[in-house]
Design an enzyme around this catalytic site. Sequence first.
Site, PDB file in Angstrom:
ATOM      1  CG  ASP A 125      -8.041  -4.427  -3.888  1.00 38.06           C
ATOM      2  OD1 ASP A 125      -9.337  -4.124  -4.014  1.00 38.06           O
ATOM      3  OD2 ASP A 125      -7.177  -3.454  -4.172  1.00 38.06           O
ATOM      4  CG  HIS A 159      -2.145   0.856   1.166  1.00 38.34           C
ATOM      5  ND1 HIS A 159      -2.158   2.216   1.361  1.00 38.34           N
ATOM      6  CD2 HIS A 159      -3.449   0.636   0.653  1.00 38.34           C
ATOM      7  CE1 HIS A 159      -3.202   2.663   1.212  1.00 38.34           C
ATOM      8  NE2 HIS A 159      -3.983   1.853   0.611  1.00 38.34           N
TER       9      HIS A 159
END
Length: 384
Positions: A320, A269
Amino acid sequence: MSTTLNNSRDERVPVRGLEGVIAADTSVSYVDGIHGRLLYQGYDIHDLAEHTSFSEVVFLLWRGRLPTRAERDVFSAELVAEMRLPSQVVEMLKLTPPNSHPMAVLRTAVSMLANFDPDVENMSPEANWRKAKRLLAQVSTIIADLHRIRHGQPLLSPDPNFGLSANFLYMLRGTPPTPLEAEAMRVLMVLHADHELNASTFAARVIASTLSDMHSALAGALGALKGPLHGGANQRVMEMVLDIGNVEMVQSYIAGMLENKKRIMGFGHRVYRTEDPRSPHLKKFSELLCKSTGQEHLYEISRRIEQAVMEAKGIYPNVDFYSATVQHALGIPPEYFTAVFAASRTAGWIAHIMEQYADNRLIRPTSRYTGDMGLPFVPIDRRG
Ligand SMILES: CC(C)(COP(=O)(O)OP(=O)(O)OC[C@H]1O[C@@H](n2cnc3c(N)ncnc32)[C@H](O)[C@@H]1OP(=O)(O)O)[C@@H](O)C(=O)NCCC(=O)NCCS
């Protein structure tokens, strides 16, 4: 032949990927990447994931406060009532080739909706509030209808006994969600609703800052979310999990990908340096749903992937990763995963668009020039 004349170099240094650049003020959500915290309008995502309906979270994001029970009930019913699509948009869904990506169809459909929205060019706060409710509700219907059209199934009207998130699943699959499925869908939608100034939200705010309409800003955001480095990752996670197929293959599959310098989808991320706070909630529902649908091996494969990536690279799963097996176990096909993400994130995009309108300044950064300067002009008949 042209010659290069560098009169002077542009010495300004851009921030690649705008990493760390503070580009807006917002009260919509806060991401603390160091401590792994996410707040919507001041409320911790863990509390919201435990206790609130999706409609409540939408109210919170748009109004800046949690609704009372009466307000929540009215708002939820209003959203469900807005799920109807103009017949021309349904016809357009039928015209799209069966292999075009649901995100491409959704982007087109949102753009087309603008032509049938009576408030499209009305930028008053009242009109924007009406459009916000309509758009949020219609995005879910577009995805559900597209799925049913492509499977040759009749389109369904929302069931007034369900809220928006349960209706979305019901209208897509045609079967009412079980209590566990409704709960998973609620949590999925709550967790994806906003995430500060990510790429698609930034795209939406850039468009809104030109005082263009809400539909345009949303269409731009959808285009940004579609990419595999953003919302497109969840579909690829599921493809990887299915491709691996059994638990024994995880270690070598992941090692092979990392040796070939390939990115593992659903990991890493830009902002979080620790666990993504959304991930444990999705992991829990991945386990519960995979078990309840006899697909425990898919949860086990996912868990082993998480271990292998942590051991090899020290990287955590992002939103996700476990959302992929959650959606799969809910009966949603992988090519629709990013669109389901979009159905929820529409709430956040709209909150940011309205925030941008309320205190607008055109977003117009600048770039470092790296090209030539002062080239002598050559008339067209002397070029070549
Ligand atoms: C999300 C993402 C684009 C953020 O990337 P970023 O902030 O630009 O991070 P960087 O590209 O600088 O990566 C830092 C390091 O971690 C590695 N890394 C980051 N994500 C990785 C992943 N998913 N798989 C393998 N390695 C990864 C990079 O290779 C790099 O390693 P290096 O320093 O040895 O070269 C990136 O993590 C990624 O591509 N993830 C996969 C796609 C995905 O899941 N997207 C959804 C995001 S919510």
